[in-house]
Design a protein around this motif. Structure first.
Motif, short mmCIF file in Angstrom:
data_model
loop_
_atom_site.label_atom_id
_atom_site.label_comp_id
_atom_site.label_asym_id
_atom_site.label_seq_id
_atom_site.Cartn_x
_atom_site.Cartn_y
_atom_site.Cartn_z
N CYS A 72 0.83 -1.20 0.00
CA CYS A 72 0.00 0.00 0.00
C CYS A 72 0.87 1.26 0.00
CB CYS A 72 -0.92 0.02 1.22
SG CYS A 72 -2.31 -1.13 1.10
N LEU A 73 1.93 1.24 0.78
CA LEU A 73 2.82 2.40 0.81
C LEU A 73 3.40 2.66 -0.58
CD1 LEU A 73 4.26 4.59 2.43
CD2 LEU A 73 6.02 2.92 2.99
N MET A 74 3.71 1.60 -1.32
CA MET A 74 4.21 1.78 -2.68
C MET A 74 3.13 2.44 -3.55
SD MET A 74 6.39 -1.69 -3.21
CE MET A 74 7.43 -1.13 -4.54
N PHE A 105 8.60 9.49 2.04
CA PHE A 105 8.11 8.80 3.22
C PHE A 105 9.27 8.22 4.00
CE2 PHE A 105 4.43 9.02 0.56
CZ PHE A 105 3.43 9.30 1.46
N MET A 106 9.45 8.68 5.23
CA MET A 106 10.50 8.17 6.11
C MET A 106 9.96 6.97 6.86
SD MET A 106 12.95 10.38 5.71
CE MET A 106 13.36 12.09 5.51
N ALA A 107 9.90 5.84 6.17
CA ALA A 107 9.37 4.62 6.76
C ALA A 107 10.20 3.45 6.28
CB ALA A 107 7.91 4.42 6.34
N GLN A 108 10.26 2.40 7.09
CA GLN A 108 11.03 1.22 6.69
C GLN A 108 10.55 0.68 5.35
OE1 GLN A 108 13.71 0.05 8.01
NE2 GLN A 108 13.75 0.77 10.09
N GLY A 109 9.24 0.76 5.12
CA GLY A 109 8.69 0.25 3.87
C GLY A 109 9.05 1.07 2.65
N ALA A 110 9.72 2.21 2.83
CA ALA A 110 10.14 3.04 1.71
C ALA A 110 11.61 2.82 1.36
CB ALA A 110 9.89 4.52 2.02
N ARG A 111 12.27 1.88 2.03
CA ARG A 111 13.65 1.56 1.69
C ARG A 111 13.69 0.79 0.38
NH1 ARG A 111 17.35 0.17 6.67
NH2 ARG A 111 18.51 -0.82 5.00
#
Length: 139
Positions: free
Chosen positions: A38-40, A51-57
């Motif tokens: 979803c973040l993608m 987005f500063m989130a682990q899922g944005a690495r």
């Protein structure tokens, strides 16, 4: 300038539904199999928002049959062709300051990194390590 985003998600009939509100923009809603997925989708709809989130690495994505994780977690794949780190991370967890260089510029970059990790790239398609090496240290 730093802005905050508010992300809310819920699991509905096996699908994650996410709503993200960013200052001065209309809220974005997406659905997908995982929070990272979803973040993608949110990043595709808000391409200029970081987005500063682990899922944005670039080296983070959801589980695989060999390496499962929960719908709201990601695994970190630090080296091409190698297994992920054993510790699961919350997809929406904040990145430590030392890891900000691992943020992907887009979901397309993140998927390009994954394709190279899986060694699943046709000869005519550029590799992550070639296209982005000028900006980042390849792994």
């Amino acid at each position: 300038m730093t802005a905050s985003a508010e992300a809310q998600w819920q699991l509905v009939n096996g699908m994650v539904h996410m709503r993200v509100a960013v200052p001065e923009k209309e809220p974005v809603t997406v659905q997908g199999p995982t929070v990272c997925g979803c973040l993608m989708g949110v990043r595709d709809k808000l391409p200029r928002v970081v987005f500063m989130a682990q899922g944005a690495r670039r080296d983070a994505w959801w589980g695989t049959p060999e390496h499962p994780c929960a719908v709201d977690e990601v695994l970190i794949y630090p080296a091409f062709g190698q297994p992920p780190l054993p510790t699961r991370q919350p997809a929406l967890g904040f990145l430590p300051e030392k890891d900000l260089g691992f943020l992907a510029t887009s979901s397309a970059e993140q998927m390009m990194y994954r394709a190279e990790w899986e060694d699943d790239i046709p000869p005519s398609v550029p590799r992550w390590s070639v296209r982005y090496a000028h900006r980042r240290n390849p792994v």
